[in-house]
Design a protein around this motif. Structure first.
Motif, PDB file in Angstrom:
ATOM      1  N   UNK A 300      57.445 -28.045 103.307  1.00 23.39           N
ATOM      2  CA  UNK A 300      58.388 -28.133 102.179  1.00 23.39           C
ATOM      3  C   UNK A 300      59.597 -27.192 102.325  1.00 23.39           C
ATOM      4  N   UNK A 301      59.480 -26.149 103.171  1.00 33.47           N
ATOM      5  CA  UNK A 301      60.616 -25.243 103.371  1.00 33.47           C
ATOM      6  C   UNK A 301      61.614 -25.774 104.386  1.00 33.47           C
ATOM      7  N   UNK A 303      63.587 -28.249 104.645  1.00 37.90           N
ATOM      8  CA  UNK A 303      64.907 -28.757 104.264  1.00 37.90           C
ATOM      9  C   UNK A 303      65.924 -27.631 104.080  1.00 37.90           C
ATOM     10  N   UNK A 304      65.517 -26.580 103.359  1.00 38.07           N
ATOM     11  CA  UNK A 304      66.434 -25.447 103.157  1.00 38.07           C
ATOM     12  C   UNK A 304      66.764 -24.788 104.500  1.00 38.07           C
ATOM     13  N   UNK A 305      65.748 -24.617 105.329  1.00 39.51           N
ATOM     14  CA  UNK A 305      65.963 -24.008 106.648  1.00 39.51           C
ATOM     15  C   UNK A 305      66.957 -24.838 107.450  1.00 39.51           C
ATOM     16  N   UNK A 307      69.261 -27.034 106.438  1.00 37.90           N
ATOM     17  CA  UNK A 307      70.646 -27.056 105.958  1.00 37.90           C
ATOM     18  C   UNK A 307      71.356 -25.727 106.202  1.00 37.90           C
ATOM     19  N   UNK A 308      70.643 -24.624 106.077  1.00 36.50           N
ATOM     20  CA  UNK A 308      71.277 -23.330 106.359  1.00 36.50           C
ATOM     21  C   UNK A 308      71.729 -23.286 107.822  1.00 36.50           C
ATOM     22  N   UNK A 419      70.865 -34.574 100.159  1.00 43.46           N
ATOM     23  CA  UNK A 419      70.168 -33.795 101.192  1.00 43.46           C
ATOM     24  C   UNK A 419      68.655 -33.978 101.089  1.00 43.46           C
ATOM     25  N   UNK A 420      68.159 -34.064  99.840  1.00 46.69           N
ATOM     26  CA  UNK A 420      66.708 -34.046  99.631  1.00 46.69           C
ATOM     27  C   UNK A 420      65.968 -35.194 100.314  1.00 46.69           C
ATOM     28  N   UNK A 423      64.019 -34.803 103.740  1.00 46.94           N
ATOM     29  CA  UNK A 423      62.898 -33.864 103.749  1.00 46.94           C
ATOM     30  C   UNK A 423      61.884 -34.121 104.861  1.00 46.94           C
TER      31      UNK A 423
ATOM     32  N   UNK B  45      68.908 -23.776  95.568  1.00 50.87           N
ATOM     33  CA  UNK B  45      67.846 -24.458  96.300  1.00 50.87           C
ATOM     34  C   UNK B  45      67.407 -23.614  97.505  1.00 50.87           C
ATOM     35  N   UNK B  46      68.364 -23.044  98.218  1.00 51.38           N
ATOM     36  CA  UNK B  46      68.036 -22.209  99.386  1.00 51.38           C
ATOM     37  C   UNK B  46      67.194 -20.988  98.990  1.00 51.38           C
ATOM     38  N   UNK B  48      64.646 -20.763  97.500  1.00 49.05           N
ATOM     39  CA  UNK B  48      63.200 -20.999  97.633  1.00 49.05           C
ATOM     40  C   UNK B  48      62.628 -20.274  98.847  1.00 49.05           C
ATOM     41  N   UNK B  49      63.457 -20.025  99.860  1.00 55.34           N
ATOM     42  CA  UNK B  49      62.971 -19.354 101.073  1.00 55.34           C
ATOM     43  C   UNK B  49      62.640 -17.885 100.816  1.00 55.34           C
ATOM     44  N   UNK B  52      58.966 -16.975 101.039  1.00 55.57           N
ATOM     45  CA  UNK B  52      58.169 -17.200 102.256  1.00 55.57           C
ATOM     46  C   UNK B  52      57.897 -15.873 102.964  1.00 55.57           C
TER      47      UNK B  52
END
Lengths: 482, 100
Positions: A300-301, A303-305, A307-308, A419-420, A423, B45-46, B48-49, B52
C-alpha cells in the motif's frame, strides 16, 4: 487482404517462405489505419512510404532466398518517446515539436534488423505522465472497445493500435504501469521487462530508475518474439545486463506456484474487476498451477514512494527543454535567458507535466529532501526485499492490473484520484521486476487484465503464462465501429 | 536536518512561486492557485510514509565500484543532424537568448 486473417505469430514464416507478401500485408495494415484512425487517433505520425519501402525490400530478399529476420513483415507501432531516426519524436509534448532525432533507439534498431516494419509513432500521455492518453498535447486516443472510454496510458496509442488491428505488435514504455495499464484497458498482452533487460538508448527519459521499453500485442507469441528481438546487453546503455535473456521453456503451467496478492484485491478494487481476475486465477488452477493467497504488507505504500521518486527524476530530466537546442523555439526577442527559458516551458508543457515538475522540485528541495526523497528510497528498498522474500515461495504473483474498468473520457478525476489507479502496477517498477498484463475477461464489452509479476529476468515465465492464458487464437478483438 | 519540517503538508502561495522559479515555469495567478491546492493534497497523501519503519533500510548511496565504465574514446559525431533540430540558427551557430 485483411491483415486480421493472419495470426501475427505466423507472419514472419509466411513472409520468409514467400506465401505472404510483406508489402501486401503492410499495405493492408496501412489501409486500416486510414479507415479507423480518424476516430481512434492512436498514431501521431504514420510512415507510409518508409513502411512500404522496407516491406518491398523484405519481399525482394525472401524471393531471392536470402535470410529474412525473425520479425519479417510484422507492422510495428512505436511509442512517440522512442526515437526512430527521420521520424519526429514529440513524446506527445508541444515542447518537442519539430524534433527529428538524429539516431534510432537500440530497441527499434534491433527490431528493424529482424525486419520488423515501423508503421508509425503512437500517441501517449505527455512524456509518459498519465494513465489515460488524455494528457497528450495532440489530442486524446480513444479506446477501440468503447470510444467513450480511455485506452489507458501512457502507451495508449500503442495499445489502441494493436487492439484495432492497426499494427501487428507495438513498442511501449513503462515507468509505473504505462505498458500494462493500456494493455489491460484494450485487452492486449503487455510486458514490462526487468530493469536492465532492454536497452533504453533512444528512449526519451522521464524517470530513469524506473522505466523500461517493452512489447505489446494481441498475439502473445508475437509479443514474445518482439521481446527477444529487443532484449540484451547494449554498450550504449550501462544499465543493461550482460546476462543473455533466458529462453522460454514452453512448458505448461503444471506445478507453477502462483501467489494471489491480497493487497492487489484491496478496497479500491472494483468488485467486477476482482471477480474476473479471480476467474483468471481459477483458470490457472485448471491448467495445473497451485494458487495460494499471499500478503505483501508494504505494497500500500508503493504509490506514494513511486510518485515521489518519479516526480523527482522527472523534474531533473525535463530541465533540458529550453527551446534553444531543439523543439519549440523560445521567444527570444530581448528577453534574458531565464525568462525566455520559462516562457518556452510554460507554453510547451501541459498541465500534468508542470504539476510533476513542481512536485519533483519540492521533494528535492533543501529541507524536504530527507523527509520525502530519501525516505521514499528507503521504503522502496523495503518493498523490494518483500518481493524477494515472496519469490522464495512463489514463481509468479498475480492480481488485477488495474483496480477499475476503463474510465470514461469525460470523468475528469482530480490528479490524486488519477494517480491512485496506478496502485497495483508501480511496485514492479520500484523493485525492477518483470510484469505483464494479460487479458482475462470482460465486463460487458470492457476488458479486464490480470497482472503477473515474476522474479528478476524471468520474462520466460511471464510469456509462457501469457501464451497459456490467451490461447492459440490470440486475444479477442473489439467489434469494428460502423 | 529535521526529518519532518513543519508545517509539512501544505504549500502556500510564496512556496509555489519559489518552486515555479526554480523549475523555470511562469504560471498565471489561476494556475498558481490551482497548483497550490493540488500540491497540498498530494503532499498529504505522501505523509502516509511517515508511519513506515525504515530503520532496517540502508541510506541510499551510489555504488563505488563501477565496472561498467568504459574508456572515454572519441567517436564520430553527427553535427549536421544535430544542428538540423535547432529551432533558431545563424549559419552553423545556435541562436540563444542573452545570458547577461
Amino acid at each position: 487482404m485483411d491483415p486480421l486473417s493472419v495470426k501475427a505469430r505466423q507472419v514472419p514464416s509466411l513472409v520468409a517462405g514467400g506465401s505472404l507478401s510483406a508489402e501486401e500485408y503492410v499495405a493492408s495494415i496501412l489501409e486500416r489505419v486510414e479507415r479507423l484512425d480518424g476516430r481512434i487517433h492512436a498514431y501521431l505520425q504514420v510512415d507510409r512510404e518508409g513502411a512500404l519501402a522496407r516491406a518491398r525490400d523484405v519481399d525482394k530478399r525472401a524471393r531471392r532466398g536470402e535470410r529474412v529476420g525473425r520479425l519479417a513483415g510484422l507492422g510495428v507501432a512505436v511509442k512517440d518517446n522512442v526515437c526512430v531516426a527521420s521520424l519526429q519524436a514529440t513524446c506527445a509534448s508541444r515542447v518537442l515539436e519539430g524534433f527529428f532525432p538524429p539516431y534510432t533507439a537500440t530497441a527499434v534498431e534491433r527490431v528493424q534488423r529482424e525486419d520488423g516494419i515501423v508503421i508509425g509513432k503512437t500517441n501517449m500521455d505527455e512524456f509518459g505522465m498519465g494513465n489515460s492518453t488524455l494528457n497528450s498535447g495532440y489530442g486524446p486516443t480513444l479506446n477501440p472497445w468503447d470510444a467513450s472510454r480511455v485506452p489507458g496510458g501512457s502507451s495508449g496509442g500503442s495499445a489502441a493500435a494493436v487492439a484495432a488491428g492497426m499494427a501487428s505488435v507495438a513498442i511501449g514504455s513503462d515507468t509505473g504501469g504505462s505498458i500494462r495499464c493500456p494493455a489491460s484497458f484494450c485487452s492486449v498482452v503487455g510486458l514490462k521487462p526487468t530493469y536492465g533487460r532492454v536497452s533504453r538508448y533512444g528512449l526519451i527519459a522521464y524517470a530513469n530508475s524506473l522505466e523500461q521499453i517493452g512489447p505489446m500485442g494481441g498475439d502473445p507469441e508475437a509479443v514474445s518474439a518482439l521481446f527477444y528481438a529487443m532484449a540484451g546487453h547494449d554498450p550504449r546503455d550501462a544499465t543493461t545486463s550482460r546476462e543473455p535473456p533466458r529462453g522460454r521453456g514452453g512448458a505448461g503451467l503444471e506445478g507453477l506456484r502462483v501467489g494471489r496478492v491480497r493487497e492487489f484485491f484491496g478496497e479500491g478494487a472494483d468488485p467486477r474487476v476482482r471477480e474476473r481476475v479471480l476467474d483468471g486465477c481459477s483458470r490457472l488452477e485448471g491448467m495445473g498451477a497451485h494458487v495460494e493467497d499471499v500478503s505483501l504488507g508494504s505494497l500500500p505504500h508503493s504509490l506514494a514512494v513511486y510518485y515521489i521518486i518519479a516526480m523527482a527524476e522527472a523534474s531533473s530530466n525535463l530541465s533540458r527543454y529550453d527551446g534553444v537546442r531543439y523543439g519549440l523555439p523560445s521567444e527570444k526577442g530581448t528577453a534574458d535567458w531565464n525568462s525566455a527559458y520559462a516562457r518556452t516551458r510554460s507554453a510547451g508543457f501541459g498541465e500534468e507535466v508542470k504539476r510533476r515538475i513542481l512536485m519533483g522540485t519540492f521533494v528535492l528541495s533543501a529541507g524536504y529532501y530527507e523527509a520525502y526523497y530519501v525516505r521514499a528510497q528507503k521504503v522502496r528498498e523495503i518493498i523490494s526485499r518483500e518481493f524477494s522474500l515472496a519469490f522464495k515461495g512463489f514463481d509468479l504473483l498475480v492480481g488485477p492490473t488495474m483496480p477499475v474498468l476503463p474510465p470514461r473520457v469525460g470523468d475528469e478525476p482530480t490528479p490524486l484520484e488519477e494517480y491512485l489507479i496506478d496502485i497495483n502496477t508501480v511496485a514492479a517498477n520500484l523493485a525492477g521486476l518483470p510484469a505483464a498484463s494479460v487479458p482475462c475477461g470482460y465486463e460487458g464489452n470492457l476488458p479486464v487484465g490480470m497482472q503477473l509479476i515474476a522474479p528478476r529476468f524471468r520474462e520466460d515465465v511471464l510469456l509462457d503464462a501469457a501464451v497459456a492464458l490467451v490461447g492459440e487464437g490470440g486475444a479477442p478483438r473489439p467489434a469494428e465501429a460502423p | 536536518m529535521p526529518r519532518k519540517p513543519e508545517p509539512r503538508a501544505s504549500v502556500d502561495a510564496r512556496q509555489v512561486e519559489r518552486l515555479a522559479d526554480l523549475s523555470r515555469l511562469s504560471l498565471t495567478p489561476q494556475e498558481a492557485e490551482r497548483f497550490r491546492g493540488e500540491l497540498s493534497t498530494i503532499l498529504d497523501y505522501f505523509a502516509a510514509l511517515d508511519g513506515v519503519d525504515v530503520s532496517s533500510a540502508p541510506e541510499p548511496a551510489a555504488p563505488e565500484e563501477q565496472p561498467w565504465q568504459r574508456e572515454d574514446v572519441a567517436a564520430p559525431s553527427t553535427p549536421d543532424d544535430v544542428l538540423r533540430c535547432v529551432p533558431e540558427k545563424k549559419g552553423r551557430y545556435v541562436r540563444a537568448p542573452r545570458v547577461f
